[in-house]
Design a protein around this motif. Structure first.
Motif, PDB file in Angstrom:
ATOM      1  N   ASP A 170      94.046  11.089  26.232  1.00  0.00           N
ATOM      2  CA  ASP A 170      94.702  12.065  27.092  1.00  0.00           C
ATOM      3  C   ASP A 170      93.658  12.771  27.959  1.00  0.00           C
ATOM      4  O   ASP A 170      92.460  12.511  27.865  1.00  0.00           O
ATOM      5  N   VAL A 171      94.120  13.652  28.805  1.00  0.00           N
ATOM      6  CA  VAL A 171      93.256  14.330  29.772  1.00  0.00           C
ATOM      7  C   VAL A 171      92.082  15.015  29.089  1.00  0.00           C
ATOM      8  O   VAL A 171      90.945  14.937  29.560  1.00  0.00           O
ATOM      9  N   ILE A 215      87.973  15.054  29.659  1.00  0.00           N
ATOM     10  CA  ILE A 215      87.252  16.290  29.982  1.00  0.00           C
ATOM     11  C   ILE A 215      86.160  16.559  28.959  1.00  0.00           C
ATOM     12  O   ILE A 215      85.079  17.036  29.310  1.00  0.00           O
ATOM     13  N   ASN A 216      86.414  16.244  27.693  1.00  0.00           N
ATOM     14  CA  ASN A 216      85.418  16.469  26.639  1.00  0.00           C
ATOM     15  C   ASN A 216      84.153  15.651  26.846  1.00  0.00           C
ATOM     16  O   ASN A 216      83.118  15.954  26.251  1.00  0.00           O
ATOM     17  N   GLN A 217      84.199  14.653  27.699  1.00  0.00           N
ATOM     18  CA  GLN A 217      83.031  13.825  27.980  1.00  0.00           C
ATOM     19  C   GLN A 217      82.261  14.316  29.201  1.00  0.00           C
ATOM     20  O   GLN A 217      81.365  13.632  29.687  1.00  0.00           O
ATOM     21  N   THR A 218      82.602  15.516  29.682  1.00  0.00           N
ATOM     22  CA  THR A 218      81.974  16.062  30.892  1.00  0.00           C
ATOM     23  C   THR A 218      81.483  17.482  30.634  1.00  0.00           C
ATOM     24  O   THR A 218      81.811  18.089  29.616  1.00  0.00           O
ATOM     25  N   PRO A 219      80.743  18.055  31.576  1.00  0.00           N
ATOM     26  CA  PRO A 219      80.272  19.431  31.420  1.00  0.00           C
ATOM     27  C   PRO A 219      81.412  20.458  31.460  1.00  0.00           C
ATOM     28  O   PRO A 219      81.210  21.602  31.087  1.00  0.00           O
ATOM     29  N   LEU A 220      82.602  20.061  31.883  1.00  0.00           N
ATOM     30  CA  LEU A 220      83.718  20.999  31.970  1.00  0.00           C
ATOM     31  C   LEU A 220      84.250  21.424  30.607  1.00  0.00           C
ATOM     32  O   LEU A 220      84.962  22.421  30.498  1.00  0.00           O
ATOM     33  N   ARG A 221      83.893  20.689  29.577  1.00  0.00           N
ATOM     34  CA  ARG A 221      84.405  20.983  28.231  1.00  0.00           C
ATOM     35  C   ARG A 221      84.193  22.444  27.850  1.00  0.00           C
ATOM     36  O   ARG A 221      85.110  23.110  27.372  1.00  0.00           O
ATOM     37  N   ALA A 222      82.993  22.954  28.052  1.00  0.00           N
ATOM     38  CA  ALA A 222      82.687  24.335  27.668  1.00  0.00           C
ATOM     39  C   ALA A 222      83.574  25.332  28.404  1.00  0.00           C
ATOM     40  O   ALA A 222      83.969  26.357  27.843  1.00  0.00           O
ATOM     41  N   MET A 235      87.660  12.231  38.043  1.00  0.00           N
ATOM     42  CA  MET A 235      88.769  12.367  38.994  1.00  0.00           C
ATOM     43  C   MET A 235      89.709  11.156  38.914  1.00  0.00           C
ATOM     44  O   MET A 235      90.930  11.309  38.954  1.00  0.00           O
ATOM     45  N   GLU A 236      89.149   9.963  38.770  1.00  0.00           N
ATOM     46  CA  GLU A 236      89.982   8.759  38.629  1.00  0.00           C
ATOM     47  C   GLU A 236      90.833   8.824  37.371  1.00  0.00           C
ATOM     48  O   GLU A 236      92.019   8.493  37.393  1.00  0.00           O
ATOM     49  N   ARG A 237      90.249   9.263  36.254  1.00  0.00           N
ATOM     50  CA  ARG A 237      91.010   9.370  35.003  1.00  0.00           C
ATOM     51  C   ARG A 237      92.125  10.411  35.132  1.00  0.00           C
ATOM     52  O   ARG A 237      93.242  10.198  34.674  1.00  0.00           O
ATOM     53  N   LEU A 238      91.827  11.547  35.756  1.00  0.00           N
ATOM     54  CA  LEU A 238      92.842  12.593  35.926  1.00  0.00           C
ATOM     55  C   LEU A 238      93.980  12.103  36.823  1.00  0.00           C
ATOM     56  O   LEU A 238      95.156  12.373  36.544  1.00  0.00           O
ATOM     57  N   LEU A 239      93.637  11.394  37.881  1.00  0.00           N
ATOM     58  CA  LEU A 239      94.677  10.864  38.768  1.00  0.00           C
ATOM     59  C   LEU A 239      95.522   9.798  38.075  1.00  0.00           C
ATOM     60  O   LEU A 239      96.737   9.725  38.292  1.00  0.00           O
ATOM     61  N   GLU A 240      94.895   8.992  37.233  1.00  0.00           N
ATOM     62  CA  GLU A 240      95.659   8.006  36.464  1.00  0.00           C
ATOM     63  C   GLU A 240      96.688   8.697  35.582  1.00  0.00           C
ATOM     64  O   GLU A 240      97.844   8.276  35.493  1.00  0.00           O
ATOM     65  N   GLN A 241      96.270   9.767  34.912  1.00  0.00           N
ATOM     66  CA  GLN A 241      97.180  10.517  34.039  1.00  0.00           C
ATOM     67  C   GLN A 241      98.308  11.150  34.846  1.00  0.00           C
ATOM     68  O   GLN A 241      99.467  11.103  34.441  1.00  0.00           O
TER      69      GLN A 241
END
Length: 72
Positions: free
Chosen positions: A2-3, A7-14, A57-63
């Protein structure tokens, strides 16, 4: 996945884990801003490169596409 798995694989997680963050703005790989208590702030966070940001961004757009297609 899921989304949030993406996100957990990026710096946005925190930022998603911070209850004071009400908005996240990404203007480029090294330009990540947040809103806390109505004020916008720069962060020290950065994606490793533009490819990592594009991947997210590609993963988010896919979702989003899947949701629009199957959850009407």
């Amino acid at each position: 996945m899921d989304v949030f798995d993406y996100i957990n694989q990026t710096p946005l997680r925190a930022l998603f884990e911070d209850p004071e963050v009400t908005e996240i703005m990404v203007n480029g790989p090294g330009r990540i801003f947040v809103e806390r208590r109505g004020m916008k702030w720069g962060t020290d966070l950065a994606f490793t490169d533009s490819q990592q940001l594009a991947w997210l961004m590609e993963r988010l757009l896919e979702q989003a596409t899947w949701l629009l297609k199957y959850c009407r």
